[in-house]
Scaffold this motif. Structure first.
Motif, PDB file in Angstrom:
ATOM      1  N   ASP A  32     147.242  -8.416 -27.272  1.00  0.00           N
ATOM      2  CA  ASP A  32     146.202  -9.228 -27.897  1.00  0.00           C
ATOM      3  C   ASP A  32     145.888 -10.408 -26.978  1.00  0.00           C
ATOM      4  O   ASP A  32     146.809 -11.024 -26.413  1.00  0.00           O
ATOM      5  CB  ASP A  32     146.697  -9.727 -29.260  1.00  0.00           C
ATOM      6  CG  ASP A  32     145.618 -10.426 -30.051  1.00  0.00           C
ATOM      7  OD1 ASP A  32     144.906  -9.743 -30.799  1.00  0.00           O
ATOM      8  OD2 ASP A  32     145.493 -11.661 -29.910  1.00  0.00           O
ATOM      9  N   GLY A  67     139.585  -5.245 -31.106  1.00  0.00           N
ATOM     10  CA  GLY A  67     140.949  -5.754 -30.999  1.00  0.00           C
ATOM     11  C   GLY A  67     141.851  -5.095 -32.024  1.00  0.00           C
ATOM     12  O   GLY A  67     141.638  -3.955 -32.419  1.00  0.00           O
ATOM     13  N   VAL A  73     149.151  -7.349 -35.836  1.00  0.00           N
ATOM     14  CA  VAL A  73     149.657  -8.278 -34.828  1.00  0.00           C
ATOM     15  C   VAL A  73     150.856  -9.038 -35.390  1.00  0.00           C
ATOM     16  O   VAL A  73     151.861  -9.223 -34.697  1.00  0.00           O
ATOM     17  CB  VAL A  73     148.545  -9.246 -34.373  1.00  0.00           C
ATOM     18  CG1 VAL A  73     149.100 -10.334 -33.465  1.00  0.00           C
ATOM     19  CG2 VAL A  73     147.427  -8.480 -33.647  1.00  0.00           C
ATOM     20  N   VAL A  79     153.735 -10.481 -29.016  1.00  0.00           N
ATOM     21  CA  VAL A  79     152.281 -10.421 -28.891  1.00  0.00           C
ATOM     22  C   VAL A  79     151.896 -10.944 -27.511  1.00  0.00           C
ATOM     23  O   VAL A  79     152.346 -11.974 -27.078  1.00  0.00           O
ATOM     24  CB  VAL A  79     151.588 -11.287 -29.968  1.00  0.00           C
ATOM     25  CG1 VAL A  79     150.065 -11.203 -29.827  1.00  0.00           C
ATOM     26  CG2 VAL A  79     152.022 -10.851 -31.354  1.00  0.00           C
TER      27      VAL A  79
END
Length: 79
Positions: A32, A67, A73, A79
């Motif tokens: 990300d 995304g 996430v 991450v």
């Protein structure tokens, strides 16, 4: 079918969750743009430490054009 962005993100998140065979036993990285940048050495050290601890699966979650879903996430180890 064309879905709104938020619906598409959640649908992709469910597919990614289903693809992780040993959920809870593996090490999961969500790729990300808002995450921490790691060098190759740092990434290798994280994976090596996990392997020493018995982890046998590493998962890299890569989202589509929008995304990754925020919920996915949050579930990741890194991450």
């Amino acid at each position: 079918p064309k879905l709104p962005s938020d619906k598409r993100l959640e649908a992709e998140a469910e597919k990614l969750r289903a693809a992780i065979a040993c959920k809870g036993q593996g090490l999961t990285f969500a790729l990300d743009s808002r995450g921490k940048q790691l060098t190759s050495e740092q990434l290798a050290a994280l994976i090596g430490k996990a392997a020493t601890g018995g982890v046998t699966q590493v998962n890299f979650l890569i989202g589509g054009q929008d995304g990754l879903a925020a919920s996915l996430v949050k579930e990741a180890d890194h991450v």
